[in-house]
Design an enzyme around this catalytic site. Structure first.
Site, short mmCIF file in Angstrom:
data_model
loop_
_atom_site.label_atom_id
_atom_site.label_comp_id
_atom_site.label_asym_id
_atom_site.label_seq_id
_atom_site.Cartn_x
_atom_site.Cartn_y
_atom_site.Cartn_z
CG ASP A 174 4.52 -6.14 -8.80
OD1 ASP A 174 4.74 -6.57 -7.64
OD2 ASP A 174 4.49 -4.92 -9.08
CG ASN A 201 10.08 -7.63 0.12
OD1 ASN A 201 11.17 -8.19 0.13
ND2 ASN A 201 9.62 -6.98 -0.94
CD GLN A 219 4.65 -6.99 4.43
OE1 GLN A 219 5.33 -7.24 5.42
NE2 GLN A 219 3.47 -7.55 4.21
CG HIS A 240 2.90 -9.69 -1.35
ND1 HIS A 240 2.52 -8.94 -0.26
CD2 HIS A 240 3.98 -9.06 -1.87
CE1 HIS A 240 3.33 -7.90 -0.15
NE2 HIS A 240 4.24 -7.95 -1.11
CG HIS A 282 7.61 -9.87 -4.67
ND1 HIS A 282 7.27 -8.75 -5.41
CD2 HIS A 282 7.46 -9.53 -3.37
CE1 HIS A 282 6.94 -7.77 -4.57
NE2 HIS A 282 7.04 -8.21 -3.33
P1 AMP Z 1 5.93 -5.37 -1.32
O1 AMP Z 1 6.60 -4.04 -1.53
O2 AMP Z 1 6.85 -6.51 -1.11
O3 AMP Z 1 4.85 -5.25 -0.26
O4 AMP Z 1 5.21 -5.70 -2.69
C1 AMP Z 1 4.00 -5.14 -3.06
C2 AMP Z 1 3.92 -5.24 -4.55
O5 AMP Z 1 2.60 -5.02 -4.94
C3 AMP Z 1 4.78 -4.21 -5.29
O6 AMP Z 1 5.74 -4.89 -6.11
C4 AMP Z 1 3.77 -3.43 -6.10
O7 AMP Z 1 4.26 -3.07 -7.38
C5 AMP Z 1 2.61 -4.40 -6.18
N1 AMP Z 1 1.31 -3.80 -6.37
C6 AMP Z 1 0.80 -2.72 -5.73
N2 AMP Z 1 -0.45 -2.46 -6.16
C7 AMP Z 1 -0.73 -3.42 -7.09
C8 AMP Z 1 -1.88 -3.70 -7.90
N3 AMP Z 1 -3.00 -2.95 -7.84
N4 AMP Z 1 -1.82 -4.74 -8.75
C9 AMP Z 1 -0.70 -5.50 -8.82
N5 AMP Z 1 0.40 -5.30 -8.08
C10 AMP Z 1 0.39 -4.26 -7.23
#
Ligand code: AMP
Length: 116
Positions: free
Chosen positions: A30, A89, A96, A102, A104
């Site tokens: 992440d 999420n 989300q 995805h 986590h």
């Molecule tokens: P969610 O908020 O559950 O949709 O999680 C999305 C996750 O993606 C968050 O924890 C972000 O920090 C992560 N994220 C967003 N952009 C990137 C990226 N380019 N590379 C890796 N993680 C990312």
């Protein structure tokens, strides 16, 4: 889905710190870690969230979901995690922000329950 960030990462068009790639899944760190170890496991295939799995008549997704869990567990072990949390999420009000399914995986520090 050229506008989907995680589709782009899965395709290798946007760089990420990739930990594991399989034919159906990618695990990568992440970008904004919430624990000493925090990585995501995504399907290569675009699925918006687990809600899509429930709503669709897509029993065909069950093996894919099992595969995502296996990759999560294997990468957690490879990262040296014995204890970890696995979260997905579903929907904006649940946190989300990227609308490509995805998982986590967080670990490396004590994790409170229930989450905030
Ligand atoms: P969610 O908020 O559950 O949709 O999680 C999305 C996750 O993606 C968050 O924890 C972000 O920090 C992560 N994220 C967003 N952009 C990137 C990226 N380019 N590379 C890796 N993680 C990312």
């Amino acid at each position: 889905m050229a506008e989907c960030l995680f589709c782009e990462i899965a395709a290798g068009r946007i760089p990420a710190a990739v930990l594991r790639e399989t034919d159906r899944a990618v695990a990568f760190r992440d970008i904004s870690p919430q624990a000493p170890t925090h990585f995501l496991v995504i399907p290569r295939r675009h699925i918006v969230s687990l809600a899509d799995v429930a709503e669709g008549a897509e029993g065909e997704l069950e093996p894919l979901l099992g595969h995502l869990l296996r990759v999560a567990a294997e990468v957690a072990r490879a990262e040296g995690l014995q204890d970890f949390r696995l979260v997905s999420n579903v929907g904006a009000s649940a946190g989300q922000s990227v609308f490509h399914l995805h998982l986590h995986v967080l670990g490396g520090r004590p994790l409170e329950w229930p989450p905030g």
